[in-house]
Motif scaffolding. Structure first.
Motif, PDB file in Angstrom:
ATOM      1  N   VAL A   1      35.526  84.006  63.732  1.00  0.00           N
ATOM      2  CA  VAL A   1      36.269  84.472  64.930  1.00  0.00           C
ATOM      3  C   VAL A   1      35.104  83.525  66.099  1.00  0.00           C
ATOM      4  O   VAL A   1      33.992  84.186  66.507  1.00  0.00           O
ATOM      5  CB  VAL A   1      36.332  85.704  65.494  1.00  0.00           C
ATOM      6  N   ALA A   2      35.293  82.373  66.286  1.00  0.00           N
ATOM      7  CA  ALA A   2      34.431  81.512  67.265  1.00  0.00           C
ATOM      8  C   ALA A   2      34.080  82.172  68.345  1.00  0.00           C
ATOM      9  O   ALA A   2      32.912  81.965  68.884  1.00  0.00           O
ATOM     10  CB  ALA A   2      35.117  80.133  67.718  1.00  0.00           C
ATOM     11  N   GLU A   3      35.110  82.998  69.075  1.00  0.00           N
ATOM     12  CA  GLU A   3      34.614  83.634  70.502  1.00  0.00           C
ATOM     13  C   GLU A   3      33.548  84.886  70.372  1.00  0.00           C
ATOM     14  O   GLU A   3      32.878  85.148  71.202  1.00  0.00           O
ATOM     15  CB  GLU A   3      36.052  84.009  71.051  1.00  0.00           C
ATOM     16  N   ILE A   4      33.676  85.568  69.092  1.00  0.00           N
ATOM     17  CA  ILE A   4      33.084  86.593  68.912  1.00  0.00           C
ATOM     18  C   ILE A   4      31.990  86.542  67.696  1.00  0.00           C
ATOM     19  O   ILE A   4      32.440  87.171  66.837  1.00  0.00           O
ATOM     20  CB  ILE A   4      33.536  88.012  69.121  1.00  0.00           C
ATOM     21  N   PRO A   5      31.116  85.493  67.597  1.00  0.00           N
ATOM     22  CA  PRO A   5      30.179  85.637  66.204  1.00  0.00           C
ATOM     23  C   PRO A   5      29.480  87.071  66.059  1.00  0.00           C
ATOM     24  O   PRO A   5      29.106  87.678  66.964  1.00  0.00           O
ATOM     25  CB  PRO A   5      29.261  84.513  66.437  1.00  0.00           C
ATOM     26  N   PRO A   6      29.391  87.614  64.793  1.00  0.00           N
ATOM     27  CA  PRO A   6      29.771  86.969  63.460  1.00  0.00           C
ATOM     28  C   PRO A   6      30.861  87.368  62.996  1.00  0.00           C
ATOM     29  O   PRO A   6      31.250  87.567  61.751  1.00  0.00           O
ATOM     30  CB  PRO A   6      28.485  87.501  62.829  1.00  0.00           C
ATOM     31  N   LEU A   7      31.839  87.774  63.865  1.00  0.00           N
ATOM     32  CA  LEU A   7      33.104  88.275  63.303  1.00  0.00           C
ATOM     33  C   LEU A   7      33.900  87.413  62.539  1.00  0.00           C
ATOM     34  O   LEU A   7      34.044  86.127  62.616  1.00  0.00           O
ATOM     35  CB  LEU A   7      33.965  88.710  64.157  1.00  0.00           C
ATOM     36  N   LYS A   8      34.698  88.006  61.660  1.00  0.00           N
ATOM     37  CA  LYS A   8      35.717  87.268  60.934  1.00  0.00           C
ATOM     38  C   LYS A   8      37.040  87.607  61.318  1.00  0.00           C
ATOM     39  O   LYS A   8      36.889  88.835  61.768  1.00  0.00           O
ATOM     40  CB  LYS A   8      35.490  87.187  59.196  1.00  0.00           C
ATOM     41  N   VAL A   9      38.056  86.891  60.921  1.00  0.00           N
ATOM     42  CA  VAL A   9      39.325  87.052  61.439  1.00  0.00           C
ATOM     43  C   VAL A   9      39.714  88.527  60.905  1.00  0.00           C
ATOM     44  O   VAL A   9      40.351  89.501  61.689  1.00  0.00           O
ATOM     45  CB  VAL A   9      40.427  86.303  60.952  1.00  0.00           C
ATOM     46  N   LYS A  10      39.344  88.852  59.707  1.00  0.00           N
ATOM     47  CA  LYS A  10      39.802  90.521  59.122  1.00  0.00           C
ATOM     48  C   LYS A  10      38.833  91.432  59.738  1.00  0.00           C
ATOM     49  O   LYS A  10      39.587  92.597  59.380  1.00  0.00           O
ATOM     50  CB  LYS A  10      39.686  90.290  57.505  1.00  0.00           C
ATOM     51  N   ASP A  11      38.097  91.028  60.584  1.00  0.00           N
ATOM     52  CA  ASP A  11      37.330  92.286  61.022  1.00  0.00           C
ATOM     53  C   ASP A  11      37.724  92.698  62.326  1.00  0.00           C
ATOM     54  O   ASP A  11      37.522  93.718  62.904  1.00  0.00           O
ATOM     55  CB  ASP A  11      35.739  91.632  61.492  1.00  0.00           C
ATOM     56  N   ILE A  12      38.824  91.791  63.000  1.00  0.00           N
ATOM     57  CA  ILE A  12      39.481  92.376  64.326  1.00  0.00           C
ATOM     58  C   ILE A  12      40.223  93.140  64.185  1.00  0.00           C
ATOM     59  O   ILE A  12      41.082  93.496  63.156  1.00  0.00           O
ATOM     60  CB  ILE A  12      40.320  91.109  64.796  1.00  0.00           C
ATOM     61  N   PRO A  13      40.044  94.477  64.846  1.00  0.00           N
ATOM     62  CA  PRO A  13      40.685  95.903  64.967  1.00  0.00           C
ATOM     63  C   PRO A  13      42.340  95.395  65.007  1.00  0.00           C
ATOM     64  O   PRO A  13      42.622  94.995  66.116  1.00  0.00           O
ATOM     65  CB  PRO A  13      40.211  96.584  65.879  1.00  0.00           C
TER      66      PRO A  13
END
Length: 461
Positions: A177-189
């Protein structure tokens, strides 16, 4: 370390009364009651407002006043302690924010007629309390029981939605997720049920009510989440107080809704130092029979000792451990000890505990950091995936099981932390974080100073 409910004799009593209102789930009640003890130790009188769902054991807190409110929740829509997934939790949140308004307002008006109140402190998710507080002119301070990092992600929900993350077909994507590193797409609630829209509505309401509040209290410490704190202060330009970890202010005490099995400690006493994996997935999460069996095989195949909390009802459709076939049950008991609930803080502090396999709820994550215990992370919903990604990618004190509960990955993850050199490096980094916890609570430390600022701020309201 002060005893619970006591304050230093030299400390002058403030004498003012505070009203505290927790969200009625285990992971929210615990930090609110811990905060209540901290503020009581500073001389404040404490009243706990609570619903009839999961209400605290009053006998454990003779130094507090308790005020129940009669909400009219529909029992067949939500059964208090059996919240099995994020859908049920969202239903509870919606019901609380509609059915509690009138009884809460009536309770507040009555309490204010009896005694002046300095301020109201409520869980961030109880958004209806802000409008009530505004109407009766009582300052409201918000307690956020999760991490700053996850709250920052929740605040970014509208942006992430606009960018199309919530409509992606591959919601389990490893893409960043470029807007919120280090998140991956699957980490988004996310919520893949009819409650998906409710999640966005709740997040929006929580952010709006928090920005309207008089202050924001965090069960975290500045050194752990400094970059997130900078972002939060920009997004929420109200006084922020990072005074955690709450549970470290007092000797271990329980506000658990479950009966703790003390054989956890007596069994650990018989084990070698740093030889045991502690396994607990918290008070809400449920798994299916297949996942439970994969956990059992992964634990057995790892060849490591383990203390396993299997909460009654955690396996969907089962009472307790009956899905384990005799041969596997025998293998589990040969290497491990199974309990229904454990005194977690004591377990994590025990010399025999080497590692914690956790759902990465914030209380569990913070307790593990405080005791210097590296983590294996199996996040499920809410803030858990965000916490897990920070454990692995930012603090580098654990690993995430990326593919769910699968025996070979479980075995590999356990061995990485308990046998391989990688685990020793994580242990060293954890020891540094543990030392930062100790320093932040001492005189002049960041949390100690923030608590002094909070006390002064409350007195100025």
């Amino acid at each position: 370390m002060e005893k619970q409910g006591e304050k230093k004799a030299s400390e002058q009593s403030t004498g003012g009364r505070l009203l505290l209102f927790p969200m009625p789930l285990q992971g929210h009640i615990n930090p609110m009651l811990q905060l209540a003890n901290i503020l009581h130790s500073k001389g404040f009188k404490i009243t706990i407002i609570h619903t009839n769902i999961n209400f605290p054991n009053k006998s454990n807190y003779p130094h507090f006043t308790f005020e129940p409110i009669s909400e009219s929740l529909v029992e067949n829509e939500f059964e208090g302690s059996s919240a099995a997934d994020i859908g049920n939790v969202l239903i509870l949140i919606k019901l609380l924010n509609t059915t509690c308004v009138d009884p809460f307002r009536d309770c507040m008006v009555r309490l204010l007629s009896e005694e002046p109140v300095l301020c109201l402190i409520t869980d961030a998710i109880l958004v209806f309390t802000q409008a009530v507080a505004d109407k009766i002119k009582v300052p409201r301070i918000v307690l956020r029981t999760g991490s700053l990092s996850s709250f920052h992600v929740f605040h970014a929900h509208p942006l992430l939605r606009e960018k199309g993350y919530f409509s992606m077909e591959d919601y389990k994507s490893e893409a960043p997720v470029a807007e919120i590193p280090p998140l991956k797409v699957k980490d988004i609630p996310m919520v893949f049920t009819h409650e998906e829209e409710s999640l966005h509505e709740i997040m929006e309401a929580m952010m709006k009510a928090t920005k309207a509040a008089s202050g924001l209290i965090w069960n975290s410490f500045e050194e752990l989440e400094q970059s997130s704190l900078i972002d939060i202060r920009q997004d929420f330009p109200i006084p922020n107080f990072t005074i955690g970890p709450f549970h470290k202010y007092f000797q271990a005490s329980s506000s658990s809704l479950f009966t703790q099995d003390r054989t956890s400690i007596s069994w650990l006493d018989l084990q070698k130092p740093e030889s045991v994996l502690y396994v607990s997935f918290g008070s809400i999460l449920t798994i299916d029979k297949g996942e439970f069996l994969e956990m059992a095989w992964g634990l057995v195949n790892s060849m490591q000792k383990f203390l396993w909390v299997v909460r009654p009802g955690v396996i969907r459709g089962s009472e307790w451990v009956e899905p384990l076939p005799d041969g596997l049950l025998e293998a589990v008991r040969k290497r491990g000890h199974i309990v229904k609930w454990a005194p977690q803080q004591e377990v994590l502090a025990h010399p025999a505990t080497a590692c914690f396999w956790t759902h990465t709820g914030w209380n569990s994550t913070l307790e593990s950091i405080c005791e210097g215990v590296p983590m294996i992370c199996s996040p499920c919903f809410g803030d858990q995936p965000v916490n897990a990604r920070y454990v692995e990618g930012v603090w580098k004190v654990g690993v995430v099981l990326e593919n769910g509960l699968e025996r070979s990955e479980i075995e590999s993850g356990i061995r990485r932390l308990m046998v391989d050199e990688e685990g020793k490096e994580m242990k060293r980094r954890m020891a540094c974080l543990k030392e930062k916890v100790n320093l932040c609570l001492k005189q002049g430390g960041s949390s100690n100073q923030s608590l002094q600022n909070l006390v002064s701020y409350i007195m100025s309201l």
